[in-house]
Each structure stands twice: as C-alpha cells, then as structure tokens.
Enzyme design. Structure first.
Site, PDB file in Angstrom:
ATOM      1  N   GLU A  88       0.826  -1.200   0.000  1.00  0.00           N
ATOM      2  CA  GLU A  88       0.000   0.000   0.000  1.00  0.00           C
ATOM      3  C   GLU A  88       0.863   1.254   0.000  1.00  0.00           C
ATOM      4  O   GLU A  88       1.987   1.233   0.463  1.00  0.00           O
ATOM      5  CB  GLU A  88      -0.818   0.076   1.297  1.00  0.00           C
ATOM      6  N   CYS A 329      -1.545   1.676   8.813  1.00  0.00           N
ATOM      7  CA  CYS A 329      -0.514   0.800   8.288  1.00  0.00           C
ATOM      8  C   CYS A 329      -0.991  -0.644   8.090  1.00  0.00           C
ATOM      9  O   CYS A 329      -1.357  -1.329   9.032  1.00  0.00           O
ATOM     10  CB  CYS A 329       0.634   0.832   9.293  1.00  0.00           C
TER      11      CYS A 329
HETATM   12  N1  SAH Z   1       8.340   0.001  10.870  1.00  0.00           N
HETATM   13  C1  SAH Z   1       8.449   1.422  10.879  1.00  0.00           C
HETATM   14  C2  SAH Z   1       7.629   2.141   9.824  1.00  0.00           C
HETATM   15  C3  SAH Z   1       6.248   1.618   9.504  1.00  0.00           C
HETATM   16  S1  SAH Z   1       4.977   1.844  10.711  1.00  0.00           S
HETATM   17  C4  SAH Z   1       8.137   1.948  12.258  1.00  0.00           C
HETATM   18  O1  SAH Z   1       7.835   1.164  13.152  1.00  0.00           O
HETATM   19  O2  SAH Z   1       8.270   3.149  12.475  1.00  0.00           O
HETATM   20  C5  SAH Z   1       4.659   3.576  10.659  1.00  0.00           C
HETATM   21  C6  SAH Z   1       4.038   4.140  11.923  1.00  0.00           C
HETATM   22  O3  SAH Z   1       2.640   3.781  12.007  1.00  0.00           O
HETATM   23  C7  SAH Z   1       4.674   3.617  13.192  1.00  0.00           C
HETATM   24  O4  SAH Z   1       4.868   4.659  14.113  1.00  0.00           O
HETATM   25  C8  SAH Z   1       3.628   2.642  13.679  1.00  0.00           C
HETATM   26  O5  SAH Z   1       3.798   2.382  15.030  1.00  0.00           O
HETATM   27  C9  SAH Z   1       2.352   3.365  13.312  1.00  0.00           C
HETATM   28  N2  SAH Z   1       1.126   2.563  13.316  1.00  0.00           N
HETATM   29  C10 SAH Z   1       0.984   1.251  13.052  1.00  0.00           C
HETATM   30  N3  SAH Z   1      -0.301   0.872  13.167  1.00  0.00           N
HETATM   31  C11 SAH Z   1      -0.994   1.985  13.484  1.00  0.00           C
HETATM   32  C12 SAH Z   1      -2.376   2.242  13.742  1.00  0.00           C
HETATM   33  N4  SAH Z   1      -3.285   1.290  13.668  1.00  0.00           N
HETATM   34  N5  SAH Z   1      -2.741   3.513  14.076  1.00  0.00           N
HETATM   35  C13 SAH Z   1      -1.818   4.500  14.118  1.00  0.00           C
HETATM   36  N6  SAH Z   1      -0.506   4.312  13.877  1.00  0.00           N
HETATM   37  C14 SAH Z   1      -0.104   3.075  13.575  1.00  0.00           C
END
Ligand code: SAH
Length: 339
Positions: A88, A329
């Site tokens: 995505e 995400c």
């Molecule tokens: N692996 C990397 C980048 C991808 S995740 C990381 O951990 O930073 C990108 C961001 O989205 C991260 O801060 C993650 O914790 C957040 N994230 C994941 N699922 C989410 C959700 N359901 N709601 C809000 N933020 C979310």
C-alpha cells in the site's frame, strides 16, 4: 532488471561497462524522471545502438494499481507486485504540499502488537524499483507532484537497509525525483545498529522513531524490538545521533487507551526525552477490526498533550487522514489477503 531500481552511480557504471559514455546516465535519469518515458525508444540524445542495448538489458515495467480508496485530502492505493504480493501507499494533501507514505517491505517482522502489518509476517523486502514506482505511479495517477515522502507504510525500512538507501538516493537526486532530503522522513521501530549507521548517511533525511512507550515495561508489552534494543540502549543512541548529525528527530507516540496514555505516562515521556533535540508527534490510534487496542478519547489526548507542553516538550498531535478508508498501516493489504 527494472531500470527504476538503479541509482545514478549504478547507471554510470553500466554505461562504462558496455563501453559507452558515463554522461549518458544523467540524460537517462532525466528521460526517466523528468520526461517520464514509457519506452527507451523515446530517447533522442543517445545513439540507437546504445538504446537497443538498454532495451535489451532493462525493463520499464510498472506496478499494478488494484484499488484506490479516497477521502478528503487522502487517497490510499493498493498495488499488486509481479509476484502477486500486495503493498500500500497513502497519498495526503497538506497545506505545505503533497506527501506520500510508502511501503518498504511485503509484511513486517517487527510484530508490534497494535499494528496490522505486524500481524502478518514479512514475505520479502521490496526491491528499490518497487519503492520508487510507488511515487511515480501515484504522480501519474493524480497528475500532481509529490513533494514529501515518508517511509512509514508497510515494513521496517531499517530491515531493508541497502535498498532503502538506494531508494533515497534516487528520489533525492536533482535529476531523479528531486525530493529535498529535508522533505523525506524514514521511520523505524528502533533498530539501534542501523540508527548508528544512518548517522553517517550522506543525505540530511529526517529520522522518526516509533516510541509508543516511555518505560521498558510498557514498550516490552507492545513492541518486541524493545527486548532486543531496550530504552536504555535506544535513548543514548538517539542522543548521539542528534549530536552528530545536528538534526532533530521525531518521536511518534500512538495513544492507546489504558496502555500508555495516563498522566504518569506523559510525565515519564517528558523525562525520557529531556535533553534530546526532538519533537513528539502524538498519534490518535487507528483502530482495526483484528486487534483489541482502543484509541484514547479526545479529552485524554488533550491532557497528555498539555502535560508534555507544561514540561516544555515540543509536541504536536498528528492530523488524521483516512479514518474511514482503513488507512492505518497494513489495513488494506490485510483486508485483501483475508478475502
Ligand atoms: N516500521 C516502521 C515504519 C512503519 S509503521 C516503524 O515502526 O516506524 C509507521 C508508523 O505507524 C509507526 O509509528 C507505527 O507504530 C504506526 N502505526 C501502526 N499501526 C498503526 C495504527 N493502527 N494507528 C496509528 N498508527 C499506527
């Protein structure tokens, strides 16, 4: 081999190894990224024999957009890759420009408990061209330029480090997509050795850290990476990073009801980041059907924000996009694969 995976330097080497001219690389870059050719035979300033060789050695093939979901100022794209994997990317319109959130892997091995991408294991790393093409294809779809890129889609970019760096070089290069380094942000859950390496990276790209907990006890519960690189290792590494690079880092902090959003969590967070050149981005959690976590209510989000402010921490609350279109995400990919 897909041409969009090659840095300028690699293309220069290619031209040299086929006995041609190094300067063709810059010309080719401009055909690819400024003029956006669809066939090498559109090139007019390189000899025909060389173009034929290019056409033999490289493909210009694209990714397939399988679905698009739109809401105000946001559009989420689902791509199908050549091996039938799905990824995505999310396009967002801000007052300061257009930004795109790109994926770096198919799935993710970090296993953060609140994250939809982590529910499914990593299938593979994305190739450089698969990262670059997310931007090119969406620009072609909306007919607007993307000025900002965040590597915050599916995957852990520091678990695909070499491809990440090539991607950053290509999109930053003036003859490539010319996206300014300060307009690019890489987000990691906290892979310490890669953060150390990244402090030597030549481009002034922003670094964001997914913190989500101010104590090892909380972080251990929701982010398995904390067992490998706990806060007492992560925080000093980040201090060094900011001192060395003179760059401010961003801490992302999702507010999860009853998990990390109490007043004492806010106080602990203020203490943890004291003395680090940083700002904190509070993120209202995007709930997903498959996971039990709940978003904090607005009153609690404001209380949390106020406590940080009172403690002189730079803090913002992330503007929300796409709550109605499964924009968190990994949610779209997950839905597609669960069908
Ligand atoms: N692996 C990397 C980048 C991808 S995740 C990381 O951990 O930073 C990108 C961001 O989205 C991260 O801060 C993650 O914790 C957040 N994230 C994941 N699922 C989410 C959700 N359901 N709601 C809000 N933020 C979310």
């Amino acid at each position: 081999m897909n041409i969009y995976g090659l840095t300028l330097e690699k293309i220069e080497n290619y031209f040299l190894t086929i006995g041609s001219k190094k300067f063709h690389a810059k010309q080719l870059f401009s055909w690819l990224y400024e003029k956006r050719i669809e066939s090498f035979f559109e090139i007019t300033d390189i000899k025909k024999e060389v173009i034929e060789k290019l056409d033999e050695d490289f493909s210009l093939s694209r990714l397939e957009i399988v679905s698009k979901q739109e809401d105000v100022d946001v559009c989420k794209y689902l791509f199908e890759l050549a091996d039938s994997s799905y990824i995505e990317a999310v396009f967002m319109r801000h007052d300061y420009g257009n930004s795109l959130c790109v994926s770096s892997q198919v799935g993710c091995n970090m296993g953060c408990k609140f994250c939809e991408s982590g529910r499914k294991k990593k299938v593979r790393n994305l190739e450089v061209y698969e990262m670059v093409l997310q931007i090119l294809m969406i620009e072609a779809d909306i007919l607007e330029r993307i000025s900002h890129v965040v590597v915050m889609g599916i995957g852990e970019p520091f678990d695909n480090y070499d491809n990440l760096l090539s991607f950053l070089h290509i999109i930053n290069h003036p003859k490539g997509l010319a996206i300014g380094a300060r307009h690019i942000t890489v987000s990691t859950c906290g892979i310490v050795p890669k953060i150390e390496l990244f402090s030597d990276f030549s481009l002034q790209v922003n670094l964001a850290i997914s913190l989500h907990g101010a104590t090892n006890k909380i972080r251990d519960k929701i982010m398995p990476i904390n067992k490998v690189y706990p806060l007492d290792v992560l925080i000093p590494t980040l201090k060094k990073y900011t001192e060395k690079t003179k760059r401010r880092i961003t801490f992302e902090y999702i507010l999860l009801s009853g998990i990390n959003d109490s007043d004492s969590d806010a106080a602990a967070l203020s203490k943890l980041v004291k003395g680090i050149c940083c700002y904190i981005n509070l993120i209202p959690y995007n709930e997903t059907n498959n996971l039990e976590f709940k978003r904090s209510n607005t009153v609690q989000i404001m209380r949390f924000y106020d406590i940080l402010k009172k403690n002189n921490v730079n803090v913002t609350i992330r503007r929300e996009f796409g709550r109605n279109i499964s924009a968190a995400c990994g949610q779209l990919r997950s839905k597609k694969e669960d069908l």
